[in-house]
Design an enzyme around this catalytic site. Sequence first.
Site, PDB file in Angstrom:
ATOM      1  N   GLU A  82       0.827  -1.208   0.000  1.00 44.09           N
ATOM      2  CA  GLU A  82       0.000   0.000   0.000  1.00 44.09           C
ATOM      3  C   GLU A  82       0.869   1.270   0.000  1.00 44.09           C
ATOM      4  O   GLU A  82       0.395   2.349   0.338  1.00 44.09           O
ATOM      5  CB  GLU A  82      -0.951  -0.015   1.190  1.00 44.09           C
ATOM      6  CG  GLU A  82      -1.964  -1.151   1.085  1.00 44.09           C
ATOM      7  CD  GLU A  82      -2.848  -1.307   2.301  1.00 44.09           C
ATOM      8  OE1 GLU A  82      -2.614  -0.623   3.319  1.00 44.09           O
ATOM      9  OE2 GLU A  82      -3.775  -2.123   2.234  1.00 44.09           O
TER      10      GLU A  82
ATOM     11  N   LYS B  70     -15.208  -2.319   2.746  1.00 49.04           N
ATOM     12  CA  LYS B  70     -14.519  -2.603   1.482  1.00 49.04           C
ATOM     13  C   LYS B  70     -15.532  -3.238   0.538  1.00 49.04           C
ATOM     14  O   LYS B  70     -16.082  -4.298   0.848  1.00 49.04           O
ATOM     15  CB  LYS B  70     -13.375  -3.593   1.716  1.00 49.04           C
ATOM     16  CG  LYS B  70     -12.252  -3.090   2.611  1.00 49.04           C
ATOM     17  CD  LYS B  70     -11.345  -4.251   2.982  1.00 49.04           C
ATOM     18  CE  LYS B  70     -10.125  -3.826   3.770  1.00 49.04           C
ATOM     19  NZ  LYS B  70      -9.437  -4.992   4.370  1.00 49.04           N
TER      20      LYS B  70
HETATM   21  P1  PGA Z   1      -5.947  -6.268   2.478  1.00 45.62           P
HETATM   22  O1  PGA Z   1      -5.439  -5.137   3.471  1.00 45.62           O
HETATM   23  O2  PGA Z   1      -6.430  -5.615   1.250  1.00 45.62           O
HETATM   24  O3  PGA Z   1      -4.753  -7.145   2.280  1.00 45.62           O
HETATM   25  O4  PGA Z   1      -7.061  -6.974   3.209  1.00 45.62           O
HETATM   26  C1  PGA Z   1      -6.179  -4.013   3.808  1.00 45.62           C
HETATM   27  C2  PGA Z   1      -6.674  -4.084   5.238  1.00 45.62           C
HETATM   28  O5  PGA Z   1      -6.545  -5.113   5.913  1.00 45.62           O
HETATM   29  O6  PGA Z   1      -7.252  -3.113   5.726  1.00 45.62           O
HETATM   30 ZN    ZN Z   2      -7.560  -4.414   7.817  1.00 49.05          ZN
END
Ligand code: PGA
Ligand code: ZN
Length: 420
Positions: free
Chosen positions: A211, A343
């Site tokens: 990220e 998400k």
């Molecule tokens: P991931 O990480 O996309 O690998 O799940 C993001 C998060 O855990 O917030």
């Molecule tokens: Zn997370």
Amino acid sequence: MFLKIMKITAIQAQEIYDSRGYPTIGVRLTLENGIVSFSDYPSGSSYGNHESLELKDGGRRLRGKGVRDAVHIVEKVIAPQIMGMDVENQPEIDAKMIDFDGTPNKKRLGGNAILSVSMAVAKAAALSKRIPLYKYLKTFFPINGLKLPIPLMVFIEGGKHADYSSDFQEYMIAPFAGNNFAEKMEIALEIYYCLKEIVKKRSWSLTVGEEGGFAGKVCSNEEPLEMLVLAIERAGFIPGKDIKIALDLASSEFYKQGKYYLPKDDKVLDTQGMISYCQNLINDYPIFSIEDAIYEDDWEGFQKMTAALGDKIQVVGDDLYTTNPRLLQKGIRSKATNSIVIKLNQVGTVSETVESLKIASENKIQAMVSQRAGETEDSFFADLCVASACGQIKSGAPCRGERIAKYNRLLWIERELGIR
Ligand code: PGA
Ligand code: ZN
């Protein structure tokens, strides 16, 4: 009154690539008025157990991560179902895909096939109405106004997102200072430049995680916190007042049979030990939010964490809820957390994501709309965040195009709204 409907006339899908170089699915959707929308599916590295399934081809090609089956499903299975439907009827289109899939985790059609169509539908509707996406999505949130979020920016990264770094996944800064989003970005960047100097002095390479956060060889899980405080001070801001810190421990990744393994601290903790560990961290550092401190299926552990620390910090559930409205309701009933990560691809449709955001808002659960580890330049969730007025966004470091695309999108939205 005669209401004109705008029909969907074509849907194509394409295997594209995400920021990690893994295949993902892109959709191109056409309306009868010639409007064309595109959407890309984001993909995680640390998955929650209850997420909708991302359909992968398996086999040897591209290490099994290809999405040709999902492409086929979009074009040959989903498209015939929703072709001719009114693009503005998002709930009905999503419901149709959910019903046709018929499984609790969208494993028959694939969450990636379903969500990429669902997002393309919303984008096409906005384009067709000649309004920005956030204004169109706002129609799903009639109560609250539009609101630019505080960015929770990952400055240092570890866990599954960065080898050899901390056991914890994300160390974020949140600029509470700054009168608007543009000012908050400026403040964050001043701190980011200071952190970069500190990182170099500690002989970390300038390697970044998935990220965009710095990912060095940390001495302990606390070292990144010390570095963040130092960077905040060097940039001339007051830790805990101007700038606060948020963590995503992503603890399911270092949990095994009742124990949390923290090799960087040379510690093995039980649930109570983990809660005490967090208690000590918030005593020593200006932390206002801790995500996934507890293993994702340990509801009782989350309840204990919230009972102990919920009046001091945001206790955030990510893998615990996987953006699922039903699991969020369970969390509200049992007081498992006071905050949730949102998400789109965890639950797999725009409508269900909207539902979770609404439930959170109605029940005073703080929501933060979030990226995934694997992103493209698609900035859908930035618009969703403003439309929902939830007030917080996670889009990674101010580094790497797929991360900065969302922050840049928010800058333009703020400009359009005339907030200065
Ligand atoms: P991931 O990480 O996309 O690998 O799940 C993001 C998060 O855990 O917030
Ligand atoms: Zn997370």
